[in-house]
Design an enzyme around this catalytic site. Structure first.
Site, PDB file in Angstrom:
ATOM      1  N   ASP A  36       0.987  -1.261  -0.019  1.00 32.53           N
ATOM      2  CA  ASP A  36      -0.007   0.051  -0.018  1.00 32.53           C
ATOM      3  C   ASP A  36       0.926   1.266  -0.025  1.00 32.53           C
ATOM      4  OD1 ASP A  36      -1.797   2.161   0.551  1.00 32.53           O
ATOM      5  OD2 ASP A  36      -1.977   1.504   2.826  1.00 32.53           O
ATOM      6  N   ASP A  40      -3.957   3.975   2.600  1.00 31.72           N
ATOM      7  CA  ASP A  40      -5.488   3.820   2.904  1.00 31.72           C
ATOM      8  C   ASP A  40      -5.663   2.166   3.370  1.00 31.72           C
ATOM      9  OD1 ASP A  40      -4.955   2.140   0.693  1.00 31.72           O
ATOM     10  OD2 ASP A  40      -6.719   3.140  -0.465  1.00 31.72           O
ATOM     11  N   ASP A  44      -1.660  -1.390  -3.476  1.00 35.33           N
ATOM     12  CA  ASP A  44      -2.154  -0.575  -4.977  1.00 35.33           C
ATOM     13  C   ASP A  44      -0.826  -0.475  -5.937  1.00 35.33           C
ATOM     14  OD1 ASP A  44      -0.281   1.326  -3.686  1.00 35.33           O
ATOM     15  OD2 ASP A  44      -1.816   2.298  -2.571  1.00 35.33           O
ATOM     16  N   ASP A 113      -4.962 -10.239 -15.352  1.00 31.07           N
ATOM     17  CA  ASP A 113      -6.231 -11.139 -15.074  1.00 31.07           C
ATOM     18  C   ASP A 113      -7.331 -10.580 -16.029  1.00 31.07           C
ATOM     19  OD1 ASP A 113      -7.657 -13.048 -13.855  1.00 31.07           O
ATOM     20  OD2 ASP A 113      -6.454 -12.769 -11.972  1.00 31.07           O
ATOM     21  N   ASP A 221      -9.906 -15.690 -16.368  1.00 33.88           N
ATOM     22  CA  ASP A 221     -10.638 -16.307 -15.187  1.00 33.88           C
ATOM     23  C   ASP A 221     -11.845 -17.282 -15.444  1.00 33.88           C
ATOM     24  OD1 ASP A 221     -11.078 -15.824 -12.384  1.00 33.88           O
ATOM     25  OD2 ASP A 221     -13.073 -15.468 -13.061  1.00 33.88           O
ATOM     26  N   GLU A 300      -7.782 -20.365 -16.663  1.00 33.79           N
ATOM     27  CA  GLU A 300      -8.125 -20.979 -15.181  1.00 33.79           C
ATOM     28  C   GLU A 300      -9.485 -21.969 -15.752  1.00 33.79           C
ATOM     29  OE1 GLU A 300      -9.899 -19.989 -10.829  1.00 33.79           O
ATOM     30  OE2 GLU A 300     -10.638 -19.153 -12.412  1.00 33.79           O
ATOM     31  N   HIS A 373      -4.782 -17.002  -4.856  1.00 33.31           N
ATOM     32  CA  HIS A 373      -5.485 -16.001  -4.019  1.00 33.31           C
ATOM     33  C   HIS A 373      -6.806 -16.661  -3.716  1.00 33.31           C
ATOM     34  CE1 HIS A 373      -7.090 -15.695  -8.181  1.00 33.31           C
ATOM     35  NE2 HIS A 373      -8.369 -15.205  -7.603  1.00 33.31           N
ATOM     36  N   ASP A 374      -6.899 -17.711  -4.243  1.00 32.65           N
ATOM     37  CA  ASP A 374      -8.082 -18.700  -3.944  1.00 32.65           C
ATOM     38  C   ASP A 374      -7.967 -19.716  -2.907  1.00 32.65           C
ATOM     39  OD1 ASP A 374      -9.757 -16.839  -5.583  1.00 32.65           O
ATOM     40  OD2 ASP A 374      -9.456 -18.292  -7.284  1.00 32.65           O
TER      41      ASP A 374
HETATM   42  O1  TEU Z   1     -12.210 -18.503  -9.168  1.00 34.14           O
HETATM   43  C1  TEU Z   1     -12.847 -19.504  -9.710  1.00 34.14           C
HETATM   44  C2  TEU Z   1     -12.872 -20.908  -9.016  1.00 34.14           C
HETATM   45  O2  TEU Z   1     -13.379 -21.920  -9.447  1.00 34.14           O
HETATM   46  C3  TEU Z   1     -12.569 -20.956  -7.653  1.00 34.14           C
HETATM   47  O3  TEU Z   1     -11.302 -20.934  -7.187  1.00 34.14           O
HETATM   48  C4  TEU Z   1     -13.435 -19.877  -6.874  1.00 34.14           C
HETATM   49  O4  TEU Z   1     -12.752 -18.911  -6.309  1.00 34.14           O
HETATM   50  C5  TEU Z   1     -13.974 -20.353  -5.435  1.00 34.14           C
HETATM   51  O5  TEU Z   1     -12.985 -20.456  -4.616  1.00 34.14           O
HETATM   52  C6  TEU Z   1     -14.489 -21.773  -5.544  1.00 34.14           C
HETATM   53  O6  TEU Z   1     -14.959 -22.497  -4.379  1.00 34.14           O
HETATM   54  C7  TEU Z   1     -12.140 -17.361 -10.131  1.00 34.14           C
HETATM   55  C8  TEU Z   1     -11.369 -16.320  -9.529  1.00 34.14           C
HETATM   56  O7  TEU Z   1      -9.885 -16.769  -9.429  1.00 34.14           O
HETATM   57  C9  TEU Z   1     -11.883 -16.179  -8.276  1.00 34.14           C
HETATM   58  O8  TEU Z   1     -11.145 -15.270  -7.245  1.00 34.14           O
HETATM   59  C10 TEU Z   1     -13.331 -15.563  -8.359  1.00 34.14           C
HETATM   60  O9  TEU Z   1     -13.941 -15.363  -7.351  1.00 34.14           O
HETATM   61  C11 TEU Z   1     -14.007 -16.287  -9.374  1.00 34.14           C
HETATM   62  O10 TEU Z   1     -13.410 -16.765 -10.283  1.00 34.14           O
HETATM   63  C12 TEU Z   1     -15.423 -15.546  -9.792  1.00 34.14           C
HETATM   64  O11 TEU Z   1     -14.607 -14.523 -10.830  1.00 34.14           O
END
Ligand code: TEU
Length: 621
Positions: A36, A40, A44, A113, A221, A300, A373-374
């Site tokens: 950051d 804030d 960023d 992305d 995505d 993805e 990130h997921d």
């Molecule tokens: O993720 C799609 C996805 O299938 C998963 O990883 C999802 O995040 C979820 O955890 C399923 O349980 C992509 C992106 O990477 C994610 O950050 C988004 O939230 C999602 O698509 C929707 O755009």
């Protein structure tokens, strides 16, 4: 090309042009949590610009930037309201252009992305589409009438019985026009109707604009969700969407999502749909043909089988360069889905990744990842974050991943050995998926403590905890109040403590990345699993021309597991190339001399521990 050349398609000149990404390493920046610059509390573009030295020192070739477009941030930017501008929370378009220029000046690329399965409900396209049933953009999204015989807007009147990936039905009623719209994710993320050629052309035009601005490709995505299973044209002149079987079997290809207690199994209708390959080939033609080589398109693709991945990534088909498959990140999902946490074994991980190595050996290409990130932090999930093991475990997992055949992806913070955050309270969580799941699961009677334990283990906020840059009060991430609590270990596990230390996780990652650049065997060699049934050792051989590499990682918590050397006899005189054991780290690797009997990435030790102490395990079998 000499007739004797056993690998005619990977000669250096063609590598440099076409398949450059085979010897590249990608680093994912989740901008909200990276750095950051304006106090804030939210990361960023200025923060990314401030930390390019970190990326350059690590040696990565490509930055994948999670979405920075204008967005209401319901899903932290995966809900885009303007594809052509940067959200003020993250900075300005000029800063993004500056980032592109600075990365290029440092010989790195920028992959954006891009979310085109859906937009935000705040996108101008959706506002138009929603405005009336005869608006020219009405058909850009999936609008359908309520189910006959039901009160419009009441539960059960949804056009189909599909569930959303973020809890609840996949349809939301809009009383302005008395119809429902489809959203596979949150209600604020309406799905675009890719059946409509105008939608596809608008997406392609926008992608061309970004390439014209100098970006080097896209991470697309949920790109295998763009084609839905449709039925015949109905009385209203629109194609029908079919109901699924309630209470039926969950689609094993995407166990992560959708409550199949209340809804039919949506993945069956949206994953790898009937026109997905046609759409991707069209996108490739319309966006990438006639561009200079050097671009990257990674998709993805949840619920993608090895067979589908071959189709998506076969270069002769012109679709994607590589895909993110989900098989190994669903090994710990039970029959009730992502939050039904199962214990998994290292053997399962090895078998799964090994199958993908074999499946894409001849045609296609793997993306290699253990976290993003997921996903929860890889060391907490596939290794051990116990204090005595965390660092070794993180290094060993990195060795295993980076030495596979495929393109490795480093998720920000993994190069520091960052673990899960140890959430204990709901108030610590921010993610829409986690918060929706908590509300839904508790409302249907699940024990709140169990629900929270599963969220603490697998919730996406684990990966979104701000980067720990140094031991200062704001961890060098912010001078303000961070949007998500700092990591509890930020005082000791941080970049400042690691970049100069030759035995740190960061230095280990550096060596692995340098080895991929220096040694063609890492990028182009064949893969052969060794000791396939061993429950503690992850062991394989890479081979390319005269060079062979042996990788041995002890992924158990036992310090004394050693390979049975009778199986590895040929390697008894091999020189260790990289080792993660403290004190024995060799200098940065150099290319192995031609004709050498073999180099090894041996020995490599780490840990594998049960994910949960029996008393704390949220779900079991
Ligand atoms: O993720 C799609 C996805 O299938 C998963 O990883 C999802 O995040 C979820 O955890 C399923 O349980 C992509 C992106 O990477 C994610 O950050 C988004 O939230 C999602 O698509 C929707 O755009």
């Amino acid at each position: 090309m000499s007739p004797a050349d056993p690998h005619p398609d990977v000669r250096p000149d063609s590598v440099a042009r076409r398949d450059w990404w085979k010897s590249a390493v990608v680093y994912q920046v989740y901008p909200r949590s990276f750095a950051d610059s304006d106090g804030d509390g939210v990361g960023d573009l200025g923060g990314i610009l401030d930390h390019l030295d970190h990326l350059e020192l690590l040696g990565v070739d490509v930055v994948w930037l999670s979405p920075v477009y204008r967005s209401p941030m319901v899903d932290n930017g995966y809900d885009i309201s303007d594809y052509h501008d940067v959200d003020p929370l993250f900075g300005t378009l000029e800063q993004l252009e500056e980032l592109i220029a600075q990365l290029h000046a440092r010989d790195m690329k920028l992959v954006m992305d891009l979310v085109v399965n859906h937009t935000s409900s705040a996108h101008a396209w959706f506002a138009e589409s929603r405005s009336s049933t005869d608006n020219p953009k009405r058909d850009w999204y999936w609008w359908r009438s309520p189910r006959p015989g039901h009160e419009p807007g009441s539960p059960g009147s949804e056009p189909t019985n599909w569930g959303s990936a973020f809890s609840g039905p996949a349809w939301t009623y809009d009383d302005h026009t008395g119809e429902y719209y489809l959203h596979v994710f949150a209600p604020d993320q309406p799905d675009l109707n890719w059946e409509n050629p105008e939608v596809r052309q608008a997406v392609y035009a926008m992608m061309r604009d970004w390439l014209d601005r100098g970006v080097d490709g896209f991470r697309m995505d949920v790109i295998n969700v763009i084609s839905k299973v449709v039925g015949p044209v109905g009385d209203d002149g629109r194609v029908t969407l079919p109901d699924g079987v309630l209470g039926g079997e969950r689609d094993p290809r995407w166990p992560g999502v959708v409550d199949t207690v209340s809804f039919a199994d949506t993945p069956a209708f949206v994953l790898n749909g009937p026109r997905v390959h046609e759409f991707l080939q069209e996108m490739h033609r319309e966006v990438f043909t006639d561009r200079p080589p050097g671009l990257l398109i990674v998709g993805e693709t949840p619920g993608c089988s090895v067979g589908e991945a071959v189709l998506y990534t076969d270069p002769s088909r012109g679709e994607l360069d590589m895909v993110f498959q989900f098989e190994h990140v669903d090994l710990d999902s039970g029959p009730k889905g992502k939050w039904d946490v199962l214990r998994m074994t290292m053997l399962q991980l090895k078998q799964s990744l090994g199958r993908w190595q074999d499946g894409l050996a001849e045609v296609g290409w793997n993306s290699l990842y253990l976290g993003n990130h997921d996903q929860p932090r890889c060391v907490s999930r596939f290794g051990s974050d116990a204090p005595e093991h965390r660092e070794q475990s993180a290094k060993a997992l990195a060795t295993v991943l980076h030495m596979h055949r495929g393109t490795p992806y480093v998720y920000q913070g993994d190069e520091l050995g960052t673990s899960n955050a140890g959430f204990t309270r709901l108030e610590q969580l921010r993610d829409v998926e986690s918060l929706n799941h908590y509300a839904t699961a508790v409302a249907r009677g699940e024990d709140p403590a169990d629900v929270l334990r599963a969220l603490a283990y697998k919730g996406r906020d684990n990966a979104r905890v701000p980067m720990s840059w140094d031991a200062s009060p704001g961890a060098g991430f912010t001078t303000g109040t961070p949007w998500l609590d700092l990591h509890p270990l930020s005082g000791s596990v941080n970049a400042a403590a690691q970049v100069e230390d030759p035995n740190s996780a960061f230095s280990h990652y550096r060596r692995l990345i340098a080895l991929r650049h220096a040694e063609p065997c890492v990028a182009h060699g064949t893969f052969r699993m060794l000791l396939a049934d061993h429950e503690q050792l992850y062991c394989f051989e890479r081979s390319f021309g005269d060079t062979r590499l042996l990788v041995v990682a002890n992924l158990s918590s036992a310090a004394d597991v050693v390979p049975d050397l009778s199986e590895l006899a040929a390697w008894s005189s091999a020189e260790p190339l990289i080792a993660s054991v403290p004190g024995s780290s060799p200098p940065p690797p150099t290319r192995s001399p031609p004709g050498s009997p073999g180099s090894s990435v041996w020995p490599d030790r780490a840990v594998w521990e049960p994910l949960w102490a029996p008393s704390a395990r949220p779900s079991r079998r």
